[in-house]
Motif scaffolding. Sequence first.
Motif, PDB file in Angstrom:
ATOM      1  N   ILE A  33       0.838  -1.203   0.000  1.00 13.93           N
ATOM      2  CA  ILE A  33       0.000   0.000   0.000  1.00 13.93           C
ATOM      3  C   ILE A  33       0.872   1.252   0.000  1.00 13.93           C
ATOM      4  O   ILE A  33       0.648   2.183  -0.770  1.00 13.93           O
ATOM      5  CB  ILE A  33      -0.970  -0.011   1.204  1.00 13.93           C
ATOM      6  CG1 ILE A  33      -2.008  -1.118   1.023  1.00 13.93           C
ATOM      7  CG2 ILE A  33      -1.646   1.345   1.381  1.00 13.93           C
ATOM      8  CD1 ILE A  33      -2.807  -1.424   2.274  1.00 13.93           C
ATOM      9  N   LYS A  37       1.156   3.962  -3.099  1.00 16.74           N
ATOM     10  CA  LYS A  37       0.799   5.365  -2.868  1.00 16.74           C
ATOM     11  C   LYS A  37       1.935   6.296  -3.289  1.00 16.74           C
ATOM     12  O   LYS A  37       1.692   7.382  -3.783  1.00 16.74           O
ATOM     13  CB  LYS A  37       0.446   5.593  -1.404  1.00 16.74           C
ATOM     14  CG  LYS A  37      -0.843   4.923  -0.995  1.00 16.74           C
ATOM     15  CD  LYS A  37      -1.801   5.961  -0.521  1.00 16.74           C
ATOM     16  CE  LYS A  37      -3.072   5.299  -0.058  1.00 16.74           C
ATOM     17  NZ  LYS A  37      -4.223   5.820  -0.780  1.00 16.74           N
ATOM     18  N   HIS A  44      -6.080   1.576  -7.873  1.00 22.36           N
ATOM     19  CA  HIS A  44      -6.938   1.005  -6.829  1.00 22.36           C
ATOM     20  C   HIS A  44      -6.254  -0.158  -6.114  1.00 22.36           C
ATOM     21  O   HIS A  44      -6.868  -0.823  -5.291  1.00 22.36           O
ATOM     22  CB  HIS A  44      -8.260   0.527  -7.434  1.00 22.36           C
ATOM     23  CG  HIS A  44      -9.109   1.640  -7.940  1.00 22.36           C
ATOM     24  ND1 HIS A  44      -9.802   2.480  -7.104  1.00 22.36           N
ATOM     25  CD2 HIS A  44      -9.372   2.058  -9.194  1.00 22.36           C
ATOM     26  CE1 HIS A  44     -10.459   3.375  -7.817  1.00 22.36           C
ATOM     27  NE2 HIS A  44     -10.214   3.143  -9.107  1.00 22.36           N
ATOM     28  N   ASP A  46      -4.035  -0.169  -3.818  1.00 21.71           N
ATOM     29  CA  ASP A  46      -3.961   0.028  -2.377  1.00 21.71           C
ATOM     30  C   ASP A  46      -5.263  -0.380  -1.686  1.00 21.71           C
ATOM     31  O   ASP A  46      -5.243  -0.976  -0.620  1.00 21.71           O
ATOM     32  CB  ASP A  46      -3.580   1.467  -2.033  1.00 21.71           C
ATOM     33  CG  ASP A  46      -4.501   2.496  -2.667  1.00 21.71           C
ATOM     34  OD1 ASP A  46      -5.214   2.160  -3.639  1.00 21.71           O
ATOM     35  OD2 ASP A  46      -4.506   3.644  -2.196  1.00 21.71           O
ATOM     36  N   GLU A  47      -6.397  -0.104  -2.312  1.00 24.69           N
ATOM     37  CA  GLU A  47      -7.687  -0.483  -1.731  1.00 24.69           C
ATOM     38  C   GLU A  47      -7.849  -2.000  -1.694  1.00 24.69           C
ATOM     39  O   GLU A  47      -8.307  -2.564  -0.695  1.00 24.69           O
ATOM     40  CB  GLU A  47      -8.818   0.145  -2.530  1.00 24.69           C
ATOM     41  CG  GLU A  47      -8.798   1.666  -2.472  1.00 24.69           C
ATOM     42  CD  GLU A  47      -9.695   2.300  -3.527  1.00 24.69           C
ATOM     43  OE1 GLU A  47     -10.414   1.570  -4.240  1.00 24.69           O
ATOM     44  OE2 GLU A  47      -9.658   3.536  -3.634  1.00 24.69           O
ATOM     45  N   TYR A  48      -7.460  -2.668  -2.782  1.00 25.70           N
ATOM     46  CA  TYR A  48      -7.563  -4.129  -2.825  1.00 25.70           C
ATOM     47  C   TYR A  48      -6.585  -4.780  -1.853  1.00 25.70           C
ATOM     48  O   TYR A  48      -6.914  -5.779  -1.210  1.00 25.70           O
ATOM     49  CB  TYR A  48      -7.344  -4.643  -4.245  1.00 25.70           C
ATOM     50  CG  TYR A  48      -8.377  -4.140  -5.228  1.00 25.70           C
ATOM     51  CD1 TYR A  48      -9.736  -4.237  -4.954  1.00 25.70           C
ATOM     52  CD2 TYR A  48      -8.005  -3.561  -6.429  1.00 25.70           C
ATOM     53  CE1 TYR A  48     -10.679  -3.773  -5.845  1.00 25.70           C
ATOM     54  CE2 TYR A  48      -8.949  -3.097  -7.328  1.00 25.70           C
ATOM     55  CZ  TYR A  48     -10.287  -3.207  -7.026  1.00 25.70           C
ATOM     56  OH  TYR A  48     -11.213  -2.743  -7.916  1.00 25.70           O
TER      57      TYR A  48
END
Length: 106
Positions: A33, A37, A44, A46-48
Amino acid sequence: MHNRTVIQTRSDGLASHILPVSGTMIGGCAALIGLVKLVDGSSHVDEYAALVAVAFLASAMASYLSIRYSDQASLSARIERIADVIFLCGLVGITMVTILFAYEVI
């Protein structure tokens, strides 16, 4: 000859291996993550990866509970199986995230 009964404690089971590895995988997801970033803020990934980290947290918690309730063999075995399934789902999840990220799908 004497018949000896071998008693295997639940701490020798799979849960004692799942717990530390799940914690390590949470750290790996956190590193992923952070790197995503820094490099690619519009992705996306980082969200997963955060969702997969939650799966590893659930696996770690279930394995801890399995070890904690080792005096109740049936309950401990059931929780250990849950930890195992969640852990495997987390492994598949993080593998899918990395493959899809590598091929720039996500």
